[in-house]
Write a protein that holds these residues in place. Structure first.
Motif, mmCIF file in Angstrom:
data_model
loop_
_atom_site.group_PDB
_atom_site.id
_atom_site.type_symbol
_atom_site.label_atom_id
_atom_site.label_comp_id
_atom_site.label_asym_id
_atom_site.label_seq_id
_atom_site.Cartn_x
_atom_site.Cartn_y
_atom_site.Cartn_z
ATOM 1 N N ASP A 1 0.850 -1.196 0.000
ATOM 2 C CA ASP A 1 0.000 0.000 0.000
ATOM 3 C C ASP A 1 0.879 1.236 0.000
ATOM 4 N N LEU A 2 0.392 2.284 -0.632
ATOM 5 C CA LEU A 2 1.061 3.582 -0.578
ATOM 6 C C LEU A 2 -0.005 4.656 -0.426
ATOM 7 N N ASN A 3 0.063 5.400 0.682
ATOM 8 C CA ASN A 3 -0.824 6.540 0.920
ATOM 9 C C ASN A 3 0.002 7.810 0.896
ATOM 10 N N ALA A 4 -0.523 8.843 0.268
ATOM 11 C CA ALA A 4 0.178 10.128 0.221
ATOM 12 C C ALA A 4 -0.835 11.256 0.275
ATOM 13 N N LYS A 5 -0.451 12.335 0.958
ATOM 14 C CA LYS A 5 -1.357 13.488 1.059
ATOM 15 C C LYS A 5 -0.541 14.752 1.290
ATOM 16 N N VAL A 6 -0.963 15.822 0.648
ATOM 17 C CA VAL A 6 -0.333 17.120 0.832
ATOM 18 C C VAL A 6 -1.438 18.170 0.896
ATOM 19 N N ASN A 7 -1.252 19.204 1.701
ATOM 20 C CA ASN A 7 -2.255 20.272 1.793
ATOM 21 C C ASN A 7 -1.558 21.610 1.945
ATOM 22 N N TYR A 8 -2.272 22.657 1.543
ATOM 23 C CA TYR A 8 -1.712 24.004 1.626
ATOM 24 C C TYR A 8 -2.809 24.973 2.045
ATOM 25 N N ILE A 9 -2.513 25.773 3.069
ATOM 26 C CA ILE A 9 -3.456 26.786 3.548
ATOM 27 C C ILE A 9 -3.086 28.112 2.887
ATOM 28 N N PHE A 10 -3.895 28.538 1.920
ATOM 29 C CA PHE A 10 -3.639 29.806 1.245
ATOM 30 C C PHE A 10 -4.006 30.990 2.132
ATOM 31 N N SER A 11 -5.111 30.833 2.869
ATOM 32 C CA SER A 11 -5.586 31.866 3.785
ATOM 33 C C SER A 11 -6.557 31.209 4.746
ATOM 34 N N GLU A 12 -7.136 31.992 5.644
ATOM 35 C CA GLU A 12 -8.142 31.449 6.545
ATOM 36 C C GLU A 12 -9.406 31.028 5.793
ATOM 37 N N LYS A 13 -9.519 31.465 4.530
ATOM 38 C CA LYS A 13 -10.718 31.137 3.752
ATOM 39 C C LYS A 13 -10.479 30.042 2.708
ATOM 40 N N ASP A 14 -9.239 29.742 2.387
ATOM 41 C CA ASP A 14 -8.964 28.792 1.308
ATOM 42 C C ASP A 14 -7.902 27.786 1.716
ATOM 43 N N ARG A 15 -8.202 26.519 1.415
ATOM 44 C CA ARG A 15 -7.258 25.434 1.695
ATOM 45 C C ARG A 15 -7.400 24.367 0.620
ATOM 46 N N LEU A 16 -6.273 23.819 0.194
ATOM 47 C CA LEU A 16 -6.261 22.824 -0.876
ATOM 48 C C LEU A 16 -5.669 21.518 -0.353
ATOM 49 N N TYR A 17 -6.340 20.390 -0.703
ATOM 50 C CA TYR A 17 -5.864 19.057 -0.323
ATOM 51 C C TYR A 17 -5.670 18.219 -1.585
ATOM 52 N N LEU A 18 -4.602 17.455 -1.607
ATOM 53 C CA LEU A 18 -4.389 16.468 -2.666
ATOM 54 C C LEU A 18 -3.957 15.170 -1.996
ATOM 55 N N SER A 19 -4.741 14.108 -2.174
ATOM 56 C CA SER A 19 -4.427 12.835 -1.532
ATOM 57 C C SER A 19 -4.596 11.697 -2.525
ATOM 58 N N GLY A 20 -3.902 10.605 -2.241
ATOM 59 C CA GLY A 20 -3.985 9.463 -3.138
ATOM 60 C C GLY A 20 -3.670 8.163 -2.421
ATOM 61 N N TYR A 21 -4.124 7.086 -3.030
ATOM 62 C CA TYR A 21 -3.843 5.743 -2.512
ATOM 63 C C TYR A 21 -3.557 4.821 -3.695
ATOM 64 N N PHE A 22 -2.565 3.953 -3.512
ATOM 65 C CA PHE A 22 -2.280 2.947 -4.528
ATOM 66 C C PHE A 22 -1.909 1.659 -3.807
ATOM 67 N N GLY A 23 -2.604 0.581 -4.136
ATOM 68 C CA GLY A 23 -2.336 -0.697 -3.490
ATOM 69 C C GLY A 23 -2.498 -1.850 -4.464
ATOM 70 N N ARG A 24 -1.698 -2.883 -4.266
ATOM 71 C CA ARG A 24 -1.766 -4.052 -5.133
ATOM 72 C C ARG A 24 -1.503 -5.329 -4.331
#
Length: 531
Positions: A292-315
């Motif tokens: 399994d491989l889990n990965a996630k990154v997030n960035y807080i642009f401001s108190e009003k905006d936040r971005l998340y990118l996450s993924g999973y890969f398993g075999r």
């Protein structure tokens, strides 16, 4: 019914002469910056309170005055804030974890209290610290095995990672990993689940009275949230089990603004067994492993905006070799998911989340003997776009509304082969395509201290589309005619309303009565092939 509810809570707004102001913000762990799901902000000495949403956001509207706000969460110390409310305010709560010993006591107490007060029926929230306290099988903490201990849930059989919830089938459970549906939840032919405990933050199981924002399944919802990553300091966790090892790395990209987590797990059953299989054995080269491989990154642009990118890969990969018969078999299968989410606070009362999801499940069977090769493949691929809103008009009401669209591609089975230089690619692929969409509206309404209503409505729609061909056959099964549907042309439509209603009436602080009625529609089903 629902227009009446909306009118009822909108009308009193004009009847209050006293000015109201809104307090909003996020609730986070003070040590690692993780947002806390379902934390409670209440007014000391009053019954008014609110719970943080899936992203740790809360909003509460009160009249002018002096207040003591209390923030509580399972396993964390209580946080008290004194304030004078004469304008809208933004407050972020940073709460401190308790010691493990104290956490045991708090879990039991808060769980009963929340079950009595909330209108939601059959909901269990399991923090990972609680799941990790359950004895592990072969050194592996298993989320689904822990869920099977809950009332109304049982396993789908020995060696199966599926679950039956209140009589429903394994395919009737909506299992989400960071909003991405997971079609195959098992490793090692079902003995382990795909969820790596080191990468998971929170687990929620809804067994009955499914809220309107969930749909597409009949039985239950298992909503799994991945960790966001420590945004304060670099943290490395590793574990060595009987059959698998794991490694997790998390830390800040920019302190208090951005963080990441990468978590990997792999079994070494193949490596353990290899020394015991002699090179002269006809089965040398056979083996099995999963990863399994889990990965996630997030960035807080401001108190009003936040971005998340996450993924999973398993075999899972199973290899079998028989040198005497010149037979080689390779069977890989597993999931891949990707989720991109954007949180935006439009104002102190309106929170929005836009989600783009990619999901892919594949199963492949490869066999070769001498000059003959055979391949069998099947899979499911989804692309989804979802928009959700949380509206807090004033204390006592939480409105949730939004919509989702999914494009499906189903590949039930594709067979191909090769013998020497001759390639066989029969036209046997029954690939199917479909659109699925839904819109919903839900109001969580606290009528008074005793009565609470959760009312919602959902409309869902499913359409099979072309390219597709339907054959007409005679009594002997011979094809006599066909109807061809071009790309994007509708083949069959399904749809309908799905009302949801849950009512709670509190008899006292320790006892309440609940009732719910829901209608769910499921368009995708698991069909087993016995041979």
């Amino acid at each position: 019914m629902f227009p009446v509810i909306i009118i009822l809570f909108l009308c009193p707004v004009t009847s209050f002469a006293q000015t109201r102001h809104t307090i909003s913000g996020y609730i986070r762990d003070s040590l690692n910056g993780e947002t806390l799901i379902g934390a409670t902000v209440s007014v000391k000495g009053q019954s008014k309170g609110i719970s943080s949403n899936q992203y740790g956001f809360f909003s509460i509207t009160l009249e002018d005055g002096n207040y003591s706000l209390i923030c509580t969460y399972i396993g964390y110390r209580e946080r008290l804030v004194e304030l004078k409310l004469d304008r809208d305010q933004h407050i972020n709560f940073l709460v401190v974890p308790k010691s493990y010993q104290f956490e045991e006591v708090v879990v039991s107490s808060k769980k009963r209290d929340a079950n009595v007060k909330n209108a939601q029926m059959g909901k269990f929230t399991l923090p990972m610290e609680q799941i990790k306290s359950v004895p592990a099988f072969l050194g592996e903490v298993d989320l689904l095995k822990t869920v099977q201990f809950l009332p109304g849930v049982r396993n789908a059989g020995e060696g199966s990672a599926g679950i039956y919830v209140r009589g429903g089938g394994p395919d009737q459970n909506l299992i989400l990993l960071d909003d991405a549906p997971v079609y195959n939840t098992g490793h090692l032919f079902g003995f382990f689940s795909i969820f790596n405990a080191d990468a998971i933050k929170n687990v929620s199981l809804i067994k009955g009275g499914m809220p309107a924002q969930y749909g597409g399944r009949l039985s239950s919802v298992l909503d799994v949230s991945m960790k966001e990553g420590n945004n304060q300091k670099l943290q490395v966790d590793a574990g060595l089990g009987v059959i698998a090892s794991r490694l997790s790395i998390q830390g800040p990209i920019k302190k208090n603004k951005s963080s990441f987590i990468i978590s990997a797990r792999r079994t070494y059953i193949d490596a353990i067994m290899k020394p015991f299989v002699k090179k002269t054995s006809q089965f040398h080269g056979s083996g099995y492993y999963f990863y399994d491989l889990n990965a996630k990154v997030n960035y807080i642009f401001s108190e009003k905006d936040r971005l998340y990118l996450s993924g999973y890969f398993g075999r899972d990969v199973f290899d079998f070799e028989n040198s005497k018969q010149s037979l080689k078999i390779n069977i890989p299968w597993g999931n891949a998911t990707g989720t991109l989410r954007w949180n935006h606070v439009y104002n102190q009362k309106l929170f929005g989340n836009t989600t783009l999801v990619y999901n892919d499940y594949n199963f492949t069977f490869n066999a070769a003997q001498n000059i003959f090769e055979l391949k069998l493949a099947s899979g499911i691929r989804d692309i989804s776009l979802k928009q959700d809103f949380d509206l807090y008009p004033y204390t006592g009401h939480i409105l949730k509304f939004g919509g989702i669209y999914t494009y499906h591609k189903f590949t039930p089975s594709v067979v191909s082969g090769k013998q020497d230089s001759t390639i066989f690619k029969p036209n046997n692929a029954q690939i199917k395509y479909g659109h699925e969409a839904a819109v919903y509206l839900q109001d969580d309404w606290e009528v008074n201290e005793k009565l609470k209503v959760n009312a919602g409505i959902r409309y869902s729609w499913f359409q099979q589309i072309g390219p597709y061909k339907i054959y007409t056959t005679d009594d002997n099964g011979n094809r006599t005619d066909s109807t061809v549907f071009g790309s994007g042309k509708g083949v069959k439509n399904y749809g309908g309303l799905e009302p949801r209603l849950t009512i709670r009436y509190a008899l006292n602080d320790e006892t309440s009565l609940k009732a719910s009625v829901t209608r769910n529609l499921q368009y995708i089903h698991l069909v087993s092939n016995a041979g």
